[in-house]
Motif scaffolding. Structure first.
Motif, PDB file in Angstrom:
ATOM      1  N   HIS A  29     -21.246 -69.007 -25.851  1.00 12.58           N
ATOM      2  CA  HIS A  29     -21.532 -70.155 -24.990  1.00 12.58           C
ATOM      3  C   HIS A  29     -22.858 -69.950 -24.256  1.00 12.58           C
ATOM      4  CE1 HIS A  29     -20.850 -73.671 -22.562  1.00 12.58           C
ATOM      5  NE2 HIS A  29     -20.954 -72.958 -21.468  1.00 12.58           N
ATOM      6  N   SER A  30     -23.105 -68.749 -23.790  1.00 12.35           N
ATOM      7  CA  SER A  30     -24.342 -68.462 -23.045  1.00 12.35           C
ATOM      8  C   SER A  30     -25.394 -67.861 -23.974  1.00 12.35           C
ATOM      9  CB  SER A  30     -24.043 -67.530 -21.886  1.00 12.35           C
ATOM     10  OG  SER A  30     -23.409 -66.357 -22.371  1.00 12.35           O
ATOM     11  N   THR A  33     -29.052 -66.563 -22.759  1.00  9.53           N
ATOM     12  CA  THR A  33     -29.203 -65.264 -22.110  1.00  9.53           C
ATOM     13  C   THR A  33     -28.743 -64.110 -22.979  1.00  9.53           C
ATOM     14  OG1 THR A  33     -27.056 -65.551 -21.035  1.00  9.53           O
ATOM     15  CG2 THR A  33     -29.002 -66.188 -19.775  1.00  9.53           C
TER      16      THR A  33
END
Length: 64
Positions: A29-30, A33
């Protein structure tokens, strides 16, 4: 604009697809990063052909 791939349990899915020798997943999801780290780890795993089976993020957990 599109939808973000988020597994039902909310955790990333990283690793080889069981039964399909040439497919590795990296669904997080991230991704913005984590992309640099996940990319390095998946590349090292593919090049070295080593697959630790005890990782909790493996796609096999979703097949149960």
């Amino acid at each position: 604009m599109g939808t973000r791939p988020v597994p039902a349990d909310g955790s990333p899915v990283v690793g080889p697809v069981p039964g399909v020798a040439v497919v590795h997943l990296a669904v997080v999801h991230s991704a913005l990063t984590l992309a640099p780290v996940v990319g390095r780890l998946v590349a090292a795993e593919v090049v070295c052909a080593s697959t630790p089976s005890s990782c909790a993020l493996r796609p096999v957990r979703l097949l149960a």
